[in-house]
Design an enzyme around this catalytic site. Structure first.
Site, PDB file in Angstrom:
ATOM      1  N   ASP A  91       0.835  -1.204   0.000  1.00  0.00           N
ATOM      2  CA  ASP A  91       0.000   0.000   0.000  1.00  0.00           C
ATOM      3  C   ASP A  91       0.868   1.251   0.000  1.00  0.00           C
ATOM      4  O   ASP A  91       1.800   1.366   0.811  1.00  0.00           O
ATOM      5  CB  ASP A  91      -0.845   0.043   1.290  1.00  0.00           C
ATOM      6  CG  ASP A  91      -2.224  -0.544   1.099  1.00  0.00           C
ATOM      7  OD1 ASP A  91      -2.770  -0.448  -0.016  1.00  0.00           O
ATOM      8  OD2 ASP A  91      -2.769  -1.093   2.081  1.00  0.00           O
ATOM      9  N   GLU A 190     -13.749  -3.355  -1.429  1.00  0.00           N
ATOM     10  CA  GLU A 190     -13.943  -3.552   0.013  1.00  0.00           C
ATOM     11  C   GLU A 190     -15.346  -3.155   0.443  1.00  0.00           C
ATOM     12  O   GLU A 190     -15.821  -2.056   0.134  1.00  0.00           O
ATOM     13  CB  GLU A 190     -12.887  -2.734   0.788  1.00  0.00           C
ATOM     14  CG  GLU A 190     -13.013  -2.889   2.305  1.00  0.00           C
ATOM     15  CD  GLU A 190     -11.795  -2.421   3.077  1.00  0.00           C
ATOM     16  OE1 GLU A 190     -10.761  -2.078   2.459  1.00  0.00           O
ATOM     17  OE2 GLU A 190     -11.876  -2.406   4.320  1.00  0.00           O
TER      18      GLU A 190
HETATM   19  O1  KIV Z   1      -4.479  -2.396   4.329  1.00  0.00           O
HETATM   20  C1  KIV Z   1      -5.144  -3.421   4.135  1.00  0.00           C
HETATM   21  O2  KIV Z   1      -5.092  -4.392   4.906  1.00  0.00           O
HETATM   22  C2  KIV Z   1      -6.038  -3.459   2.973  1.00  0.00           C
HETATM   23  C3  KIV Z   1      -6.943  -4.638   2.836  1.00  0.00           C
HETATM   24  C4  KIV Z   1      -8.067  -4.524   3.785  1.00  0.00           C
HETATM   25  C5  KIV Z   1      -7.409  -4.817   1.451  1.00  0.00           C
HETATM   26  O3  KIV Z   1      -6.040  -2.568   2.190  1.00  0.00           O
END
Ligand code: KIV
Length: 272
Positions: A91, A190
């Site tokens: 991310d 989500e």
């Molecule tokens: O940060 C995370 O764990 C996520 C998932 C919920 C897809 O983005």
């Protein structure tokens, strides 16, 4: 118990696409550290997400907002060292790509260079189009994320199901098509209605991975601490707990304390 591991030696974005084409579901879990990532990778997981949920489950924050790019790179490089087979997606955290596409590209490049990960994930649709295109044109694979996007929690005001109303559902479909046309290799949906997620998965050629998006998508993702029952208080309807590690750890710790207090640990064989 059998281990579900296909013949794939190393999972790539191309292989995820092929899995969708042949109707094989994609398994994805979060990972934030070396030891857990080794177990999950050896267990045959297809995709490991170094999620910004590390902010919640590793650092104890209420939201994903406080985690920084440096933190994410640190977690990601620990995971990458452990992995032999899974695709590692990281991310890009809040505040590291929203300002403009140059910042987004710089953040993506730092993640790829400094952690050795294979792809990045970003939250949002049309509003981050330029950033997504710029990152992809630099050769970095991007996974999209629509529906409940936790980095926007203060805009939503609640963690409830998104896109129940027609206007928001229409916008989500448009954004999904847009992300695909920009070149994203996959999309996370989500906490949206199952029927909507099914529609998106049918319309998109790229794999759609759900969390709280029902069964009719191309794969599933969960936060590993939630599905292993390490976290206790988070109980959304979409979460299935596959173990109660909280209980296992609590029992082991209390056994250890009792052994230390009673001087039964260590014994002769455990001493030099
Ligand atoms: O940060 C995370 O764990 C996520 C998932 C919920 C897809 O983005």
């Amino acid at each position: 118990m059998s281990v579900h591991k296909s013949d794939i030696k190393k999972v790539t974005t191309h292989q995820l696409q092929e899995m969708k084409s042949r109707g094989e579901k994609i398994s994805m879990l979060t990972a934030y550290d070396y030891s857990m990532a080794r177990i999950l990778d050896a267990g045959g997981i297809d995709v490991l997400l170094v999620g910004d949920s590390a902010s919640n489950v590793m650092a104890g924050n209420e939201t994903t907002l406080p985690i920084t790019l440096d933190h994410m790179i640190w977690h990601a490089s620990s995971v990458v060292k452990a992995v032999e087979r899974a695709l590692v997606v990281v991310d890009i955290p809040f505040g590291s790509y929203q300002a403009n596409s140059s910042e987004a590209l710089r953040s993506a490049i730092r993640i790829m260079k400094e952690s050795g990960a294979h792809a990045v994930k970003v939250e949002g649709g049309s509003e981050i189009k330029e950033s997504v295109m710029r990152i992809i044109s630099a050769g970095v694979p991007v996974m999209g994320h629509l529906g409940l996007t936790p980095q926007s929690i203060y805009k939503f005001g609640t963690y409830s199901v998104r896109a129940k109303e027609e206007a928001e559902a229409e916008k989500l479909i448009e954004d999904a098509l847009l992300l695909e046309s920009c070149g994203c290799f996959a999309l996370v949906l989500e906490k949206i209605p199952s029927k909507l997620a099914e529609k998106v998965a049918q319309r998109l050629r790229i794999p759609v991975i759900g969390i709280g998006a029902g069964p009719k998508v191309d794969g599933q993702v969960l936060v590993v601490h939630d599905m292993l029952g390490i976290t206790k208080d988070f109980k959304p309807r979409f979460l299935r707990r596959y173990a109660d590690l909280n209980q296992v750890i609590t029992e082991a710790v209390s056994h250890y304390i009792a052994d230390v207090k009673s001087s039964s640990f260590p014994n002769d064989k455990e001493s030099y």
